[in-house]
Design an enzyme around this catalytic site. Structure first.
Site, PDB file in Angstrom:
ATOM      1  N   HIS A 138       8.381  37.903 -19.970  1.00  0.00           N
ATOM      2  CA  HIS A 138       9.487  38.418 -20.788  1.00  0.00           C
ATOM      3  C   HIS A 138      10.715  37.508 -20.687  1.00  0.00           C
ATOM      4  O   HIS A 138      11.851  37.961 -20.855  1.00  0.00           O
ATOM      5  CB  HIS A 138       9.871  39.843 -20.374  1.00  0.00           C
ATOM      6  CG  HIS A 138       8.739  40.819 -20.432  1.00  0.00           C
ATOM      7  ND1 HIS A 138       8.441  41.556 -21.553  1.00  0.00           N
ATOM      8  CD2 HIS A 138       7.809  41.156 -19.494  1.00  0.00           C
ATOM      9  CE1 HIS A 138       7.382  42.319 -21.310  1.00  0.00           C
ATOM     10  NE2 HIS A 138       6.979  42.087 -20.070  1.00  0.00           N
TER      11      HIS A 138
ATOM     12  N   SER B 247      20.817  12.765 -31.453  1.00  0.00           N
ATOM     13  CA  SER B 247      21.839  13.299 -32.340  1.00  0.00           C
ATOM     14  C   SER B 247      22.647  12.176 -32.966  1.00  0.00           C
ATOM     15  O   SER B 247      22.887  11.139 -32.341  1.00  0.00           O
ATOM     16  CB  SER B 247      22.778  14.233 -31.568  1.00  0.00           C
ATOM     17  OG  SER B 247      23.852  14.658 -32.380  1.00  0.00           O
TER      18      SER B 247
ATOM     19  N   LYS C 204      22.541  12.676 -26.156  1.00  0.00           N
ATOM     20  CA  LYS C 204      21.584  13.771 -26.321  1.00  0.00           C
ATOM     21  C   LYS C 204      20.189  13.215 -26.613  1.00  0.00           C
ATOM     22  O   LYS C 204      20.018  12.350 -27.463  1.00  0.00           O
ATOM     23  CB  LYS C 204      22.032  14.676 -27.467  1.00  0.00           C
ATOM     24  CG  LYS C 204      21.346  16.036 -27.504  1.00  0.00           C
ATOM     25  CD  LYS C 204      22.067  16.937 -28.511  1.00  0.00           C
ATOM     26  CE  LYS C 204      21.546  18.362 -28.449  1.00  0.00           C
ATOM     27  NZ  LYS C 204      20.194  18.478 -28.972  1.00  0.00           N
TER      28      LYS C 204
ATOM     29  N   GLU D 254       8.190  19.001 -30.742  1.00  0.00           N
ATOM     30  CA  GLU D 254       8.703  19.518 -32.016  1.00  0.00           C
ATOM     31  C   GLU D 254       7.814  19.096 -33.185  1.00  0.00           C
ATOM     32  O   GLU D 254       7.494  19.907 -34.063  1.00  0.00           O
ATOM     33  CB  GLU D 254      10.133  19.024 -32.246  1.00  0.00           C
ATOM     34  CG  GLU D 254      11.168  19.664 -31.338  1.00  0.00           C
ATOM     35  CD  GLU D 254      12.542  19.015 -31.454  1.00  0.00           C
ATOM     36  OE1 GLU D 254      13.483  19.525 -30.825  1.00  0.00           O
ATOM     37  OE2 GLU D 254      12.671  17.995 -32.164  1.00  0.00           O
TER      38      GLU D 254
END
Length: 620
Positions: free
Chosen positions: A342, A472, A478, A485
């Protein structure tokens, strides 16, 4: 620093090479430097080198009245120039000029072709990559000059005739009138069937088996059979792919694809028999190459063979991916971390256990694909139009199936009921469903990798993925998990393709499913994308993952999740109270246990030892 072989393995047009073959190919390349403004190759000159750009950028131009036009496209690091040299000798259609100083790996095209010619299967796969790359390049160029309709090659023509009348076909083309009409009618996806060389090769195998069966049944002569077989074998070897230009999405249940194959084989057979292209009295596309067949049995049989062949390579790639996860499982077997349910702290485990679970979940899908592939072994050759066998001689079905077994090595069987088999596409549906199941599993794995690498300061930060590119355009420093992905997106596309297959399968009417072309396009794209995605995930991500051991141990030390181990000793309610107090006060569980005198030091060490919690039944 990457070796030449490692660099080559990342070039799309050469990604079909195994590690040993990449090492062999590496010996053919040498480093070459080009100054800014230097011509790398010139339009109209002989194309004789394959150039892999390692740094810098190259502009591609076409000449107008002897002068360079504006740049058509710019190539950067990782792009390849002159891939067409691997298809054969030809002239350059464009001029390539170094926009900046360029460092490149350069190889002689003839030597590359010689290496590919030594392995027919590799050659076919590599050609598929080349055509795909060229197609993507044309797509990038398309907005500059997109014609309203597909134009056939200019120059001398020959006249061919079909049901609709006469039509001019390029004189040097191996395809004929029906292919030419299909090229005009179906400008749909922009993806020609040549993008799937395995499909073309499989069709050629089917035509060889049919020709031999027809010869045995007295339908065609030995001379015609030999011509068909010789021409089809050239196609199996990867020749004449450029002649297969009809769109993969088409009306007519695949008739255009079948006729494209029939016409190319017939015209090449004519040449091998000593006749001119189009002299069909000696070898006819319909009456000889397509004898005892219709699209309704030849097309699905060729598609099944294609899927079986492609599945073997997909399984090999998936097994390499499983091995990569399993290797990381062994590497990380002593890295303790918190398990989570969870998205909340659960109980300790090891990072190795997590990666071994990734390996096992994909391994289970390999078994599913193997089972799905077995459904593709039942074929309907000899059923012809509706499964009754009209126009197929007695004994033909058994003979063609036997020849196809010998030709391909797959244990094909004749379907029990050819009428049922002619309209049934459940084998495609089942196999596609297994691809979807694999995609679902990979999505979960990639989502987990993205969570585990989240951060680097404000996330889990339990693992480090290889840094592939800046993340980025606005946020300095970054780096994003781009490989998981992209694999997620591959899986989304495969799931969408599976829905397309399901919709197409339920669209069957009466004795035929005319939607098989979109089934073929969807399944073959899914196999290719899954194979490429799995390779990318393994080589660009999994192999380079490292563990952030300190972060993993930090979560174990500061989590109240270890309280679960106290339940057998203290009971559920007292353990719950301890966890609540630890969360409220910020104190550690062990600290509270000692304060309250609930356990001895020996008990604490025995019960709350993290390794014991990770392996409660003992370390394997």
């Amino acid at each position: 620093m990457s070796t030449v072989a490692e660099i080559i393995s990342r070039i799309p047009v050469l990604q079909e090479l195994e590690a040993e073959q990449a090492e062999q190919a590496a010996k053919l390349f040498s480093v070459k430097h080009f100054a800014a403004g230097e011509v790398i190759h010139k339009e109209g000159t002989r194309r004789d080198e394959l150039v892999l750009i390692q740094s810098g950028s190259v502009e591609i131009l076409q000449m107008t009245e002897g002068k360079p036009s504006q740049a058509l496209i710019t190539y950067e690091q990782g792009d390849a120039l002159g891939e067409g040299v691997m298809l054969g000798e030809a002239d350059n259609f464009t001029t390539a000029i170094a926009k900046t100083s360029v460092e490149a790996l350069v190889a002689d095209g003839a030597k590359i072709r010689e290496m590919l010619d030594s392995d027919d299967a590799l050659k076919i796969r590599a050609y598929g990559r080349i055509i795909n790359n060229l197609l993507m390049r044309l797509t990038r160029l398309a907005p500059r000059n997109t014609p309203d309709s597909l134009e056939l090659l200019p120059g001398d023509t020959r006249t061919e005739r079909d049901l609709l009348g006469d039509k001019e076909v390029p004189a040097d083309a191996y395809f004929g009138v029906q292919t030419a009409r299909a090229m005009e009618n179906f400008q749909i996806s922009g993806i020609p069937i040549s993008l799937y060389p395995d499909f073309i090769s499989s069709f050629a195998h089917v035509k060889i088996a049919a020709a031999k069966a027809n010869r045995d049944c007295g339908v065609i002569s030995s001379e015609v059979c030999d011509g068909i077989e010789a021409a089809a074998h050239e196609i199996v070897q990867g020749k004449w792919l450029e002649q297969f230009s009809v769109d993969v999405i088409q009306g007519g249940a695949g008739t255009s694809t079948n006729m494209n194959v029939n016409e190319v084989i017939a015209n090449r057979a004519l040449e091998l028999m000593g006749y001119e292209k189009g002299d069909y009295q000696h070898c006819r596309p319909n009456d000889d190459v397509n004898a005892s067949q219709s699209t309704n049995d030849a097309y699905p049989t060729a598609l099944k063979l294609t899927m079986l062949t492609s599945n073997q390579r997909l399984l090999a790639e998936l097994k390499r991916l499983v091995a990569a996860f399993r290797a990381k499982g062994r590497e990380f077997e002593d890295v303790l971390k918190m398990g989570r349910t969870h998205l909340q702290d659960a109980v300790p485990m090891t990072l190795g256990q997590e990666f071994e679970a990734f390996a096992l979940t994909i391994e289970g899908e390999i078994a599913g694909l193997e089972n799905g592939a077995r459904m593709l072994l039942h074929i309907n050759m000899g059923g012809t139009a509706v499964g009754t066998g009209l126009n197929a001689p007695a004994g033909y079905s058994d003979k063609v199936v036997e020849y196809l077994r010998k030709e391909t090595g797959f244990p094909f069987e004749l379907a029990q009921d050819l009428v049922e088999a002619t309209s049934d596409t459940q084998g495609f549906v089942t196999y596609s469903a297994h691809l979807r199941s694999l995609a679902i599993k990979l999505i979960k794995v990639c989502n987990d990798l993205r969570l585990m690498v989240s951060g680097p300061r404000a996330g889990f930060g339990e693992i480090n993925l290889p840094e592939r590119q800046p993340g980025s355009s606005i946020m300095p420093g970054k780096v994003n998990p781009v490989i998981p992905e992209v694999v997620n997106q591959v899986c989304f596309k495969i799931m969408g393709n599976d829905l397309t297959v399901s919709m197409a399968a339920q669209a069957a009417q009466l004795q035929l499913n005319v939607m098989e072309p979109v089934i073929a396009a969807s399944v073959l794209e899914s196999i290719r994308m899954m194979m490429n995605g799995s390779c990318t995930l393994r080589s660009n991500c999994i192999d380079g993952i490292t563990a952030n051991r300190d972060a993993c141990m930090h979560y174990v030390d500061h989590s109240v999740g270890v309280v679960t181990a106290l339940v057998p000793v203290l009971g559920y309610k007292p353990s719950t109270a301890l966890a609540a107090e630890a969360l409220k006060t910020g104190k550690g569980l062990v600290e509270l246990i000692r304060e309250k005198g609930l356990m001895t030091e020996e008990q604490i060490k025995e019960v709350l030892e993290p390794e014991r919690m990770a392996w409660p039944q003992g370390r394997p």
